[in-house]
Scaffold this motif. Sequence first.
Motif, PDB file in Angstrom:
ATOM      1  N   PHE A  72      17.317  41.605   3.085  1.00  0.00           N
ATOM      2  CA  PHE A  72      17.284  41.574   4.550  1.00  0.00           C
ATOM      3  C   PHE A  72      15.949  42.149   5.023  1.00  0.00           C
ATOM      4  CE2 PHE A  72      19.546  45.252   2.940  1.00  0.00           C
ATOM      5  CZ  PHE A  72      18.925  46.326   3.568  1.00  0.00           C
ATOM      6  N   PRO A  73      15.434  41.671   6.154  1.00  0.00           N
ATOM      7  CA  PRO A  73      14.145  42.151   6.656  1.00  0.00           C
ATOM      8  C   PRO A  73      14.285  43.481   7.389  1.00  0.00           C
ATOM      9  CG  PRO A  73      14.981  40.434   8.087  1.00  0.00           C
ATOM     10  CD  PRO A  73      15.965  40.548   6.957  1.00  0.00           C
ATOM     11  N   VAL A  74      13.303  44.344   7.181  1.00  0.00           N
ATOM     12  CA  VAL A  74      13.175  45.591   7.928  1.00  0.00           C
ATOM     13  C   VAL A  74      11.705  45.721   8.318  1.00  0.00           C
ATOM     14  CG1 VAL A  74      13.367  48.107   7.887  1.00  0.00           C
ATOM     15  CG2 VAL A  74      15.090  46.706   6.723  1.00  0.00           C
ATOM     16  N   ALA A  75      11.434  45.567   9.633  1.00  0.00           N
ATOM     17  CA  ALA A  75      10.050  45.555  10.122  1.00  0.00           C
ATOM     18  C   ALA A  75       9.286  44.462   9.378  1.00  0.00           C
ATOM     19  CB  ALA A  75       9.412  46.922   9.958  1.00  0.00           C
ATOM     20  N   ASN A  76       8.186  44.802   8.705  1.00  0.00           N
ATOM     21  CA  ASN A  76       7.383  43.808   7.996  1.00  0.00           C
ATOM     22  C   ASN A  76       7.722  43.719   6.515  1.00  0.00           C
ATOM     23  OD1 ASN A  76       5.874  43.103  10.311  1.00  0.00           O
ATOM     24  ND2 ASN A  76       4.520  44.872   9.999  1.00  0.00           N
ATOM     25  N   PHE A  77       8.842  44.310   6.117  1.00  0.00           N
ATOM     26  CA  PHE A  77       9.221  44.332   4.708  1.00  0.00           C
ATOM     27  C   PHE A  77      10.531  43.577   4.496  1.00  0.00           C
ATOM     28  CE2 PHE A  77       6.853  48.231   5.564  1.00  0.00           C
ATOM     29  CZ  PHE A  77       5.866  48.181   4.578  1.00  0.00           C
ATOM     30  N   THR A  78      10.727  43.144   3.243  1.00  0.00           N
ATOM     31  CA  THR A  78      12.020  42.618   2.822  1.00  0.00           C
ATOM     32  C   THR A  78      12.641  43.619   1.872  1.00  0.00           C
ATOM     33  OG1 THR A  78      11.314  40.312   3.026  1.00  0.00           O
ATOM     34  CG2 THR A  78      13.250  40.747   1.678  1.00  0.00           C
ATOM     35  N   VAL A  79      13.817  44.111   2.230  1.00  0.00           N
ATOM     36  CA  VAL A  79      14.524  45.111   1.428  1.00  0.00           C
ATOM     37  C   VAL A  79      15.597  44.419   0.599  1.00  0.00           C
ATOM     38  CG1 VAL A  79      15.991  47.169   1.513  1.00  0.00           C
ATOM     39  CG2 VAL A  79      14.084  46.925   3.123  1.00  0.00           C
ATOM     40  N   ARG A  80      15.738  44.853  -0.641  1.00  0.00           N
ATOM     41  CA  ARG A  80      16.830  44.375  -1.495  1.00  0.00           C
ATOM     42  C   ARG A  80      17.708  45.561  -1.863  1.00  0.00           C
ATOM     43  NH1 ARG A  80      15.414  40.265  -6.181  1.00  0.00           N
ATOM     44  NH2 ARG A  80      15.174  39.018  -4.268  1.00  0.00           N
ATOM     45  N   ASN A 110      27.520  52.228 -13.511  1.00  0.00           N
ATOM     46  CA  ASN A 110      27.612  51.602 -12.196  1.00  0.00           C
ATOM     47  C   ASN A 110      26.498  52.197 -11.342  1.00  0.00           C
ATOM     48  OD1 ASN A 110      30.350  50.023 -12.202  1.00  0.00           O
ATOM     49  ND2 ASN A 110      30.814  52.016 -13.113  1.00  0.00           N
ATOM     50  N   SER A 111      25.522  51.365 -10.992  1.00  0.00           N
ATOM     51  CA  SER A 111      24.338  51.858 -10.288  1.00  0.00           C
ATOM     52  C   SER A 111      24.202  51.193  -8.929  1.00  0.00           C
ATOM     53  CB  SER A 111      23.073  51.586 -11.110  1.00  0.00           C
ATOM     54  OG  SER A 111      23.136  52.197 -12.377  1.00  0.00           O
ATOM     55  N   PHE A 112      23.847  51.988  -7.934  1.00  0.00           N
ATOM     56  CA  PHE A 112      23.525  51.464  -6.613  1.00  0.00           C
ATOM     57  C   PHE A 112      22.003  51.376  -6.504  1.00  0.00           C
ATOM     58  CE2 PHE A 112      27.751  53.217  -6.237  1.00  0.00           C
ATOM     59  CZ  PHE A 112      28.413  52.220  -5.530  1.00  0.00           C
ATOM     60  N   MET A 113      21.519  50.181  -6.130  1.00  0.00           N
ATOM     61  CA  MET A 113      20.104  49.860  -6.223  1.00  0.00           C
ATOM     62  C   MET A 113      19.488  49.662  -4.837  1.00  0.00           C
ATOM     63  SD  MET A 113      20.070  49.586  -9.624  1.00  0.00           S
ATOM     64  CE  MET A 113      18.453  48.872  -9.905  1.00  0.00           C
ATOM     65  N   ILE A 114      18.206  50.024  -4.720  1.00  0.00           N
ATOM     66  CA  ILE A 114      17.467  49.784  -3.488  1.00  0.00           C
ATOM     67  C   ILE A 114      16.002  49.565  -3.857  1.00  0.00           C
ATOM     68  CG2 ILE A 114      17.006  52.224  -3.054  1.00  0.00           C
ATOM     69  CD1 ILE A 114      17.873  49.661  -0.335  1.00  0.00           C
ATOM     70  N   GLY A 115      15.348  48.635  -3.164  1.00  0.00           N
ATOM     71  CA  GLY A 115      13.943  48.382  -3.451  1.00  0.00           C
ATOM     72  C   GLY A 115      13.343  47.380  -2.494  1.00  0.00           C
ATOM     73  N   LEU A 116      12.132  46.948  -2.796  1.00  0.00           N
ATOM     74  CA  LEU A 116      11.391  46.030  -1.947  1.00  0.00           C
ATOM     75  C   LEU A 116      11.119  44.730  -2.684  1.00  0.00           C
ATOM     76  CD1 LEU A 116       8.754  48.440  -0.354  1.00  0.00           C
ATOM     77  CD2 LEU A 116      10.873  47.583   0.687  1.00  0.00           C
ATOM     78  N   VAL A 117      11.050  43.655  -1.901  1.00  0.00           N
ATOM     79  CA  VAL A 117      10.785  42.323  -2.429  1.00  0.00           C
ATOM     80  C   VAL A 117       9.437  41.846  -1.913  1.00  0.00           C
ATOM     81  CG1 VAL A 117      11.605  39.937  -2.575  1.00  0.00           C
ATOM     82  CG2 VAL A 117      13.255  41.815  -2.374  1.00  0.00           C
ATOM     83  N   LYS A 118       8.697  41.183  -2.778  1.00  0.00           N
ATOM     84  CA  LYS A 118       7.489  40.508  -2.322  1.00  0.00           C
ATOM     85  C   LYS A 118       7.496  39.090  -2.868  1.00  0.00           C
ATOM     86  CE  LYS A 118       4.504  42.221  -6.070  1.00  0.00           C
ATOM     87  NZ  LYS A 118       3.247  42.943  -6.382  1.00  0.00           N
ATOM     88  N   GLU A 119       6.990  38.194  -2.070  1.00  0.00           N
ATOM     89  CA  GLU A 119       6.918  36.781  -2.455  1.00  0.00           C
ATOM     90  C   GLU A 119       5.475  36.352  -2.286  1.00  0.00           C
ATOM     91  OE1 GLU A 119       9.506  32.769  -2.306  1.00  0.00           O
ATOM     92  OE2 GLU A 119      10.285  34.791  -2.100  1.00  0.00           O
TER      93      GLU A 119
END
Length: 289
Positions: free
Chosen positions: A230-238, A260-269
């Motif tokens: 999902f987008p947050v400002a100018n970033f795409t968050v995963r 069992n892990s909860f994950m968060i990070g950034l996506v770039k294309e």
Amino acid sequence: MKTVASLMILFSCLVFPLAAQTDESEEDDIPRSVNEATMIGVGGYNVMDTYLTPGIETKYTGWGLRILNERMKVVRLANYNVSRQQFLNVEFASTRNAADVATDYIGFVDYSLGYHYRFTNIVPNLKVLAGASARLSGGFIYNTRNSNNPASGKADLDLNFSAMGIYGFKIRNYPITFRYQMEIPFIGALFAIHKGQPYYYLSQGDRGGVIKFSSLHNKFAMRNYFTFDFPVANFTVRAGYLNSMYRTDVNGVKTHVLSNSFMIGLVKEFVSFGGKRLKKTHEYSSAYY
């Protein structure tokens, strides 16, 4: 050793010819983007290894940290209906037994390379991908209480069945992309020390039977991976959740590593342009969205 050699030949036949064909033709008019995500995860671990606790299936529980890098790109195979996926996973955890008198430290690194055929016309905004991947992994479980045989080494080479679904939708014009992926090995080879055998004996030439053929009869491993982009400002968050199961019963030693892990990070294309493609930088085909 013959089993390992046969598996290496099988992996080479299945994976390396695919990898050799993934370069795009300079005459292709539509560039293919690379979708890359780097994520960090925190979660619970449940560990058991009877090499470290002979005769006792003692479970250790605690918390762990993982870093995951994923890359996806559409390649030339089957008229650009195949995507290549790469995973690099690094994880470390600290766990304690129920009596809280001993600690198991675990660390693993694995790399996988997979190819999936893409079915994109089933339902609007839905991509279904199915294929296979090869994974190489290695790691250790270290017990602080043992003076003799304090560590248990792990190494696996697997061929996996892999499938995923990617669905894009909107909530009040807010775009979200959901993905579920599962991966399960069905054939491979693994390193497995014998019950009670010191690692020192390996250096003295006692290596018989420590490399074993693996399949569902002596190993069950599975990964379930859920993510939301999902987008947050100018970033795409995963953001996501990764369930990992690893169980083996080889050479008299039972092992399991469950997490069992909860994950968060950034996506770039991004798109690598060259030559005539620079004229069409506004057009590209995404491997993910």
